[in-house]
Write a protein that holds these residues in place. Structure first.
Motif, PDB file in Angstrom:
ATOM      1  N   ALA A 174       0.821  -1.213   0.000  1.00 18.58           N
ATOM      2  CA  ALA A 174       0.000   0.000   0.000  1.00 18.58           C
ATOM      3  C   ALA A 174       0.856   1.265   0.000  1.00 18.58           C
ATOM      4  O   ALA A 174       0.471   2.283  -0.568  1.00 18.58           O
ATOM      5  N   ASP A 175       2.046   1.207   0.612  1.00 20.06           N
ATOM      6  CA  ASP A 175       2.914   2.382   0.674  1.00 20.06           C
ATOM      7  C   ASP A 175       3.787   2.546  -0.578  1.00 20.06           C
ATOM      8  O   ASP A 175       4.626   3.429  -0.655  1.00 20.06           O
ATOM      9  N   GLY A 176       3.587   1.672  -1.576  1.00 15.53           N
ATOM     10  CA  GLY A 176       4.306   1.798  -2.838  1.00 15.53           C
ATOM     11  C   GLY A 176       5.601   1.020  -2.927  1.00 15.53           C
ATOM     12  O   GLY A 176       6.211   0.942  -3.990  1.00 15.53           O
ATOM     13  N   SER A 236      12.323  -0.798  -2.117  1.00 15.77           N
ATOM     14  CA  SER A 236      12.430  -0.164  -3.433  1.00 15.77           C
ATOM     15  C   SER A 236      11.068   0.305  -3.915  1.00 15.77           C
ATOM     16  O   SER A 236      10.051  -0.329  -3.634  1.00 15.77           O
ATOM     17  N   LYS A 237      11.085   1.403  -4.649  1.00 16.81           N
ATOM     18  CA  LYS A 237       9.886   1.915  -5.307  1.00 16.81           C
ATOM     19  C   LYS A 237      10.224   2.191  -6.767  1.00 16.81           C
ATOM     20  O   LYS A 237      11.383   2.410  -7.108  1.00 16.81           O
ATOM     21  N   LEU A 238       9.204   2.210  -7.602  1.00 17.34           N
ATOM     22  CA  LEU A 238       9.382   2.589  -8.992  1.00 17.34           C
ATOM     23  C   LEU A 238       9.012   4.063  -9.111  1.00 17.34           C
ATOM     24  O   LEU A 238       7.896   4.463  -8.800  1.00 17.34           O
ATOM     25  N   VAL A 239       9.974   4.877  -9.556  1.00 17.02           N
ATOM     26  CA  VAL A 239       9.759   6.315  -9.706  1.00 17.02           C
ATOM     27  C   VAL A 239      10.215   6.709 -11.102  1.00 17.02           C
ATOM     28  O   VAL A 239      11.391   6.579 -11.431  1.00 17.02           O
ATOM     29  N   ASP A 240       9.285   7.160 -11.920  1.00 12.34           N
ATOM     30  CA  ASP A 240       9.589   7.582 -13.290  1.00 12.34           C
ATOM     31  C   ASP A 240      10.368   6.525 -14.063  1.00 12.34           C
ATOM     32  O   ASP A 240      11.349   6.813 -14.749  1.00 12.34           O
ATOM     33  N   GLY A 241       9.937   5.258 -13.920  1.00 10.98           N
ATOM     34  CA  GLY A 241      10.562   4.168 -14.657  1.00 10.98           C
ATOM     35  C   GLY A 241      11.889   3.693 -14.101  1.00 10.98           C
ATOM     36  O   GLY A 241      12.559   2.863 -14.700  1.00 10.98           O
TER      37      GLY A 241
END
Length: 91
Positions: free
Chosen positions: A9-11, A41-46
């Motif tokens: 849920a937090d990405g 890890s998160k996905l940010v702008d690919g």
């Protein structure tokens, strides 16, 4: 390479795979995928962005195993097979 990313849920990403039947499939550079740390890890702008504080909290240095050369070879082979299955054709 196309991969499925499963997020909390937090990405934060908790898993990835090559099941293309879900809605959360993205096209990502193989080198970006190598940066992935479960739960941190998160996905940010690919791009895969790793939260280093979360890594420290989740994986204390005294408990975090280092991947063996065999595990690194298996991961590289898996990435190549996934790339081939994705129909990229640029091997």
């Amino acid at each position: 390479m196309k991969v499925r990313l499963d997020t909390q849920a937090d990405g934060f990403i908790y898993a990835w795979g090559t099941d293309y039947t879900s809605d959360n499939v993205i096209d990502i550079d193989e080198n970006e995928l190598k940066k992935f740390v479960v739960g941190a890890s998160k996905l940010v702008d690919g791009k895969i962005v790793v939260d280093q504080q979360r890594v420290t909290d989740l994986y204390p240095a005294d408990v975090m195993p280092s991947p063996s050369p065999e595990h690194q070879m298996i991961a590289a082979l898996y990435a190549r097979v996934a790339k081939l299955e994705g129909g990229d054709g640029n091997e």
